[in-house]
Design an enzyme around this catalytic site. Structure first.
Site, PDB file in Angstrom:
ATOM      1  N   ASP A   6      22.449   5.699  48.368  1.00 56.94           N
ATOM      2  CA  ASP A   6      23.116   6.105  47.141  1.00 56.94           C
ATOM      3  C   ASP A   6      23.195   7.630  47.002  1.00 56.94           C
ATOM      4  O   ASP A   6      22.783   8.193  45.989  1.00 56.94           O
ATOM      5  CB  ASP A   6      22.332   5.487  45.966  1.00 56.94           C
TER       6      ASP A   6
ATOM      7  N   TYR B 139      13.260  -0.778  38.196  1.00 61.01           N
ATOM      8  CA  TYR B 139      14.330  -0.498  37.229  1.00 61.01           C
ATOM      9  C   TYR B 139      14.418  -1.583  36.157  1.00 61.01           C
ATOM     10  O   TYR B 139      15.509  -1.949  35.745  1.00 61.01           O
ATOM     11  CB  TYR B 139      15.658  -0.335  37.984  1.00 61.01           C
TER      12      TYR B 139
HETATM   13  C1  BDP Z   1      17.213   3.154  44.382  1.00 60.50           C
HETATM   14  C2  BDP Z   1      17.347   4.155  45.498  1.00 60.50           C
HETATM   15  C3  BDP Z   1      17.955   5.489  45.079  1.00 60.50           C
HETATM   16  C4  BDP Z   1      19.082   5.236  44.110  1.00 60.50           C
HETATM   17  C5  BDP Z   1      18.507   4.568  42.879  1.00 60.50           C
HETATM   18  C6  BDP Z   1      19.588   4.310  41.824  1.00 60.50           C
HETATM   19  O1  BDP Z   1      16.116   4.386  46.143  1.00 60.50           O
HETATM   20  O2  BDP Z   1      18.391   6.188  46.209  1.00 60.50           O
HETATM   21  O3  BDP Z   1      19.779   6.395  43.790  1.00 60.50           O
HETATM   22  O4  BDP Z   1      17.923   3.341  43.227  1.00 60.50           O
HETATM   23  O5  BDP Z   1      20.214   3.252  41.878  1.00 60.50           O
HETATM   24  O6  BDP Z   1      17.767   1.977  44.840  1.00 60.50           O
HETATM   25  O7  BDP Z   1      19.797   5.160  40.984  1.00 60.50           O
END
Ligand code: BDP
Length: 593
Positions: A162, A469
């Protein structure tokens, strides 16, 4: 290979400036031997810099393939009888180098340095032409991986990480002279015992038959505190001033190659005396429990992309200081050597990561969903990739082993880790890291798709590093359920008996957007989301760190989930605070952890 420096016996010349630059749209440069003469049809491009955001046309910005850089430089006339080398700190993702038409080096991997020996190719006082063919494409055998797919409108480069595939020569390039008999490697390992400290050294030299090694350790005032002789040994410091987080102290170890009293070669190695240890669920620095506060970051700036820029670096460290951070992760690749020096100098604690990111076909650009490939298979990420990955780990450790700031090696970010294939792929890589450096803990960063109980790779890690998240990608706008899920999973990991660091938690936030009640994308939601995560962290003694995602907004590939890039920054891309930055500052300067 030692990095370049000016010393009593070494000299270097910076090759930064405007170089000739040409995209090889038809992939014909090698066959047509563009390295044999001046690059025709070239435009000017700065070195170092990413070229992508300097241009205005999409075709150039998103180009992948061979990219040619060329310049001329005069070899300093005083370099007679010296060994002359060329050092490239970073050419993304691989490069071949010619000097006056002679191929002198080739290197795979976009974020680690390499060197070419020019001694037999150039002469002091001579004007020489340096040509680099940089290639920024990705494949299943590159780290990070990617794939070139056919489409009706032509080939397209696809990758699963990403952040934007910035390319070019990102860090300074150097011409260097050293004596022919020269030091080739220096390793220091430090120890503490009460008020006393130790510095064990190992020095390797080339063409040095009959020569001896002498070392002198000086304090920050230049006073000698210890000295020794031999290619390896240990120095004692009676009253040591340790390197401490946010309270750095750096000794200078001068390593000399000597012929009797004559100094043949001299190399200066900064040394921070500190220890790192995982004990039960604690992470100890100098024997004291350490709690990581900070960020996953990116080398990412407006216009210059991944160029190392000292001014931007200083601004970033000023902000890290202002917000009360004590640590960072070099997500998702090794950062510039000057950045690591500065982290040493400022006392920031670093989780040092390889470029192994996007090794997970179940997720792309931060978004879960099938990507049409199997992650580990003979046709995709395979044994050959594992070899490249192993080499990257070795090169990273070789480059950064002497930095006191580095306390953990992170060998990958969010790879697939629930399958037998993943277990087989990663098992030997942990061994590679431990063989390269037996002194530091090794880990990898676990993805949400491999929750506690399903991950088959974390068994190899000394520290559990989690990206979570809850409240963003899962239970979006439902912090009540996010709280329950987050607590349940954290409790599972806490039962493993290892320290846990949350290496990512975050919510995209459009600076200036406010909403009451808070809703996703608003600054208010980011604050509520972070409050929730912090509340859970504080419930578990096993949690020894929090590194919010991300320090600042950054560029990604475009997509329906990205508004001008990834907006999870505590700071905007131009390094101004969102509301969350003030919130973090309050928490981190108020004694979190
Ligand atoms: C995780 C990754 C990171 C992304 C982040 C996101 O490690 O590189 O930028 O999530 O989705 O999957 O913001």
């Amino acid at each position: 290979m030692l990095r370049t420096q000016d010393s009593a016996t070494r000299e270097r010349k910076n090759l930064s400036g405007l170089w000739d630059f040409r995209l090889d749209r038809d992939g014909e440069g090698r066959n047509q031997r563009w390295f044999d003469g001046p690059l025709t049809g070239a435009r000017k491009m700065p070195v170092p810099a990413s070229f992508n955001d300097l241009v205005t046309d999409r075709e150039t910005r998103e180009f992948f393939g061979d990219i040619w850089y060329q310049t001329t430089v005069r070899v300093p006339r005083g370099w007679a009888d010296q060994r002359i080398t060329l050092q490239v700190e970073s050419a993304t993702h691989r490069a071949t180098v010619w000097v006056d038409g002679v191929e002198v080096a080739s290197h795979e991997g976009g974020y680690l340095p390499f060197e070419a020996d020019l001694t037999d190719v150039v002469a002091p006082g001579q004007l020489v032409r340096i040509t680099l063919c940089v290639n920024n494409s990705l494949s299943f055998q590159s780290v990070p991986p990617g794939v070139v797919e056919d489409s009706p409108a032509g080939p397209r480069l696809k990758y699963w990480h990403d952040f934007f595939n910035y390319a070019g020569i990102h860090r300074p390039m150097w011409l260097q002279s050293t004596p022919r008999a020269h030091l080739d490697d220096v390793t220091v390992v430090t120890g503490l015992d009460g008020a006393a400290g130790t510095v064990a050294w190992t020095a390797a030299a080339v063409d040095a038959d009959g020569l001896d090694v002498r070392v002198q350790l000086r304090d920050e005032d230049g006073a000698e505190v210890a000295s020794g002789t031999g290619p390896q040994g240990e120095l004692g410091i009676e009253q040591v001033r340790p390197w401490r987080p946010l309270d750095a102290y750096l000794y200078d170890l001068e390593v000399q190659l000597v012929d009797g009293d004559r100094v043949v070669d001299s190399f200066h190695q900064p040394v921070g005396v500190r220890t790192v240890e995982v004990r039960g669920t604690q992470f100890l620095i100098n024997g004291e429990p350490f709690y990581f506060k900070g960020f996953g970051m990116h080398e990412d700036h407006i216009t210059i992309g991944k160029q190392h820029c000292p001014a931007s670096m200083v601004r970033d460290f000023e902000l890290l200081g202002w917000i009360g951070a004590n640590s960072l992760r070099t997500s998702h690749y090794p950062y510039s050597e000057e950045f690591m020096d500065y982290a040493d100098r400022m006392g920031f604690v670093v989780i040092d990561e390889t470029p192994a990111v996007g090794m997970n076909m179940a997720i792309g650009g931060g978004i879960a969903g099938t990507q049409g490939y199997v992650t580990f298979s003979p046709e995709t990420i395979n044994d050959q990739t594992c070899e490249v990955h192993a080499q990257t780990i070795r090169e990273l450790v070789a480059r950064d082993k002497n930095h006191p700031c580095v306390v953990i090696w992170s060998i990958a970010n969010e790879p697939e880790s629930t399958t037998e294939a993943a277990e087989a792929y990663f098992r030997p890589l942990f061994d590679v890291a431990r063989a390269a450096d037996p002194t530091r803990p090794v880990g990898f960063v676990n993805v949400m798709l491999a929750p506690h109980g399903q991950c088959r790779v974390s068994q190899f890690a000394d520290v559990i590093m989690l990206n979570r998240y809850y409240g963003w990608y899962v239970h979006t706008d439902d912090l009540a359920n996010a709280e329950i899920a987050m607590r349940t999973e954290t409790a599972g990991w806490a039962s493993e008996g290892k320290p846990i660091i949350f290496t990512e938690y975050g919510a995209d936030t459009y600076a200036g957007l406010h909403q009451l009640p808070a809703a996703p994308w608003s600054e208010d939601y980011q604050v509520d989301y972070l409050d929730l995560q912090h509340k859970i962290f504080d419930e578990f003694d096993e949690v020894v760190g929090e590194q919010m995602w991300n320090f600042a907004d950054f560029a990604t590939t475009s997509g329906i989930m990205r508004v001008g890039g990834n907006k999870k920054g505590a700071f905007t891309r131009d390094r101004q605070p969102k509301a969350a930055a003030h919130q973090l500052r309050q928490r981190w300067t108020g004694g979190a952890g």
